[in-house]
Design an enzyme around this catalytic site. Structure first.
Site, PDB file in Angstrom:
ATOM      1  N   CYS A 178     -18.330   1.897 -19.717  1.00 38.68           N
ATOM      2  CA  CYS A 178     -19.607   1.809 -18.999  1.00 38.68           C
ATOM      3  C   CYS A 178     -20.422   0.575 -19.410  1.00 38.68           C
ATOM      4  O   CYS A 178     -21.163   0.019 -18.598  1.00 38.68           O
ATOM      5  CB  CYS A 178     -20.422   3.074 -19.228  1.00 38.68           C
ATOM      6  SG  CYS A 178     -19.595   4.577 -18.638  1.00 38.68           S
TER       7      CYS A 178
ATOM      8  N   GLU B 249       0.821  -1.205   0.000  1.00 38.42           N
ATOM      9  CA  GLU B 249       0.000   0.000   0.000  1.00 38.42           C
ATOM     10  C   GLU B 249       0.861   1.263   0.000  1.00 38.42           C
ATOM     11  O   GLU B 249       0.526   2.246  -0.650  1.00 38.42           O
ATOM     12  CB  GLU B 249      -0.969   0.009   1.182  1.00 38.42           C
ATOM     13  CG  GLU B 249      -2.093  -1.011   1.058  1.00 38.42           C
ATOM     14  CD  GLU B 249      -2.969  -0.818  -0.173  1.00 38.42           C
ATOM     15  OE1 GLU B 249      -2.971   0.294  -0.742  1.00 38.42           O
ATOM     16  OE2 GLU B 249      -3.651  -1.781  -0.571  1.00 38.42           O
TER      17      GLU B 249
ATOM     18  N   CYS C   8     -13.868   1.952 -14.889  1.00 36.75           N
ATOM     19  CA  CYS C   8     -14.264   3.346 -14.656  1.00 36.75           C
ATOM     20  C   CYS C   8     -13.020   4.222 -14.732  1.00 36.75           C
ATOM     21  O   CYS C   8     -12.661   4.923 -13.788  1.00 36.75           O
ATOM     22  CB  CYS C   8     -14.952   3.474 -13.296  1.00 36.75           C
ATOM     23  SG  CYS C   8     -15.875   5.007 -13.071  1.00 36.75           S
TER      24      CYS C   8
ATOM     25  N   CYS D 177     -19.691  -2.335 -17.128  1.00 40.19           N
ATOM     26  CA  CYS D 177     -19.519  -2.014 -15.710  1.00 40.19           C
ATOM     27  C   CYS D 177     -20.592  -2.684 -14.861  1.00 40.19           C
ATOM     28  O   CYS D 177     -21.774  -2.632 -15.201  1.00 40.19           O
ATOM     29  CB  CYS D 177     -19.580  -0.501 -15.504  1.00 40.19           C
ATOM     30  SG  CYS D 177     -19.396  -0.016 -13.772  1.00 40.19           S
TER      31      CYS D 177
ATOM     32  N   CYS E 213     -25.677   3.864 -12.217  1.00 45.04           N
ATOM     33  CA  CYS E 213     -24.719   4.979 -12.336  1.00 45.04           C
ATOM     34  C   CYS E 213     -25.377   6.236 -12.896  1.00 45.04           C
ATOM     35  O   CYS E 213     -25.768   6.285 -14.077  1.00 45.04           O
ATOM     36  CB  CYS E 213     -23.540   4.574 -13.209  1.00 45.04           C
ATOM     37  SG  CYS E 213     -22.292   5.879 -13.330  1.00 45.04           S
TER      38      CYS E 213
END
Length: 359
Positions: free
Chosen positions: A210, A50, A203, A213, A219
DNA sequence: CACACGTGGAC
DNA sequence: TGTCCAAGTGT
């Protein structure tokens, strides 16, 4: 059809289903078999990945992660490492304050916390180099806590899902609220990685896919046709150009004169070539008197907030030269260009390109 | 809050 | 070539 406002649990299930079908392989992730068996990822590896992934792509991080974990398999190993070795291993990855804070954090965990990472957002947030994003990521991924990660991906996905036009960074608190509403109690770590994967693969900033998705139906931006232009951002400042001079001094035996840069500021803690501070018109500042030769060609490099143009001067390092406090003579055998930050490595590459052959 | 802080890939 | 951008943090 999912209703965005009435059925948040449905949305988290949709994206977890999608995530389970993706199987994006990364060396710090546990596989589906481990997850099914209840095996948690190693907090050390989650933390290390991370921190490396802060403002850095998966592609850039992967090799660094493999080298770090091979060389320092546990947090105690990293805590016991020499500063210079860690900085050299980080060279090329950028944002070098991360490496300095990484070591600080490893030493706190190893020496004060018995080698065990804290398992709560609040405790993780106190550690060096761990901010709101990383604390939430470690708490959710390594410790199964329902904390909400908010990174660039989540910001973009939430702005589109809710068709939010207020520009970043002002919209951050609102986006965090929207993201928190969707964070499930079940598998919060997988959910966090799923939303980030969605942002990284579907995205995307430009030309979002889209059509495929998992959240296309609820959305709001897809329905409004505004997805590609979200999230809005406040315009950024133009980058000025700074100039610098670096002095490459090589002994007849092939040893090099380098300097350890101060911990604070640009390229802090990294090795670099001697030279004046970079600015409008830097004054010549050779580390010793000699017949310095200008290589002619210049190094061009762009940092986050300015462009840099470097002149490169070369001379032979005198026999018996006594290095100043922050200087080091690195033997031909020990010198590795990959230990240098990229701007400094480019200066070396320029010199090397001018060598005709032999060595 | 605004700014400093790297790098390499995509377009 | 230039611009944008990537799983942000510290000050």
């Amino acid at each position: 059809m999912r209703d965005l406002n009435a059925d948040p649990g449905g949305l988290s299930r949709d994206i977890l289903d999608w995530y389970d079908r993706q199987a994006r392989d990364m060396p710090w992730r546990t596989g589906p078999a481990d997850r099914a068996a209840g095996v948690r990822p190693d907090p050390y590896r989650v933390w290390l990945s991370e921190v490396m992934l802060q403002q850095t792509t998966v592609a850039a991080v992967t090799d660094y992660f493999q080298r770090f974990t091979a060389r320092w398999p546990r947090v105690e190993d990293l805590a016991a490492a020499e500063d210079a070795d860690v900085m050299a291993e980080w060279a090329g990855l950028g944002y070098y304050a991360r490496a300095r804070n990484l070591l600080k954090c490893a030493r706190v965990v190893a020496q004060e916390l018995d080698g065990t990472f804290p398992d709560s957002y609040e405790a993780l947030l106190k550690l060096p180099g761990i901010g709101p994003y990383t604390a939430a990521a470690i708490a959710s991924i390594a410790f199964d806590r329902p904390e909400t990660v908010l990174d660039g991906n989540v910001e973009r996905v939430m702005a589109r899902l809710h068709d939010i036009h207020e520009p970043l960074p002002g919209s951050k608190p609102l986006l965090k609220d929207r993201a928190a509403e969707l964070t499930p109690e079940v598998r919060p770590g997988c959910y966090a990685q799923a939303v980030m994967d969605l942002g990284a693969t579907i995205c995307t900033p430009k030309s979002p896919a889209c059509g495929i998705c998992p959240w296309r139906e609820p959305c709001a931006a897809r329905i409004a046709g505004t997805a590609p232009e979200l999230p809005k951002k406040t315009p950024k400042k133009a980058k000025p150009t700074r100039h610098g001079i670096v002095y490459l001094a090589r002994s007849s035996a092939g040893d090099w004169l380098l300097e350890r840069r101060p911990d604070k500021g640009l390229l802090g803690g990294m090795l670099g070539w001697p030279g004046p501070e970079w600015g409008e018109s830097p004054q010549p500042a050779p580390p010793f008197d000699a017949d310095w030769q200008d290589l002619g060609a210049e190094v061009r490099h762009t940092f986050t907030h300015f462009h840099l143009i470097l002149r490169v001067m070369v001379a032979e390092l005198p026999e018996g030269f006594a290095p100043a406090e922050q200087q080091e003579i690195i033997t031909r055998h020990a010198f590795r260009p990959s230990d240098l930050p990229t701007a400094m490595r480019k200066a070396f590459d320029l010199w090397r390109g001018g060598q005709t052959g032999g060595d």
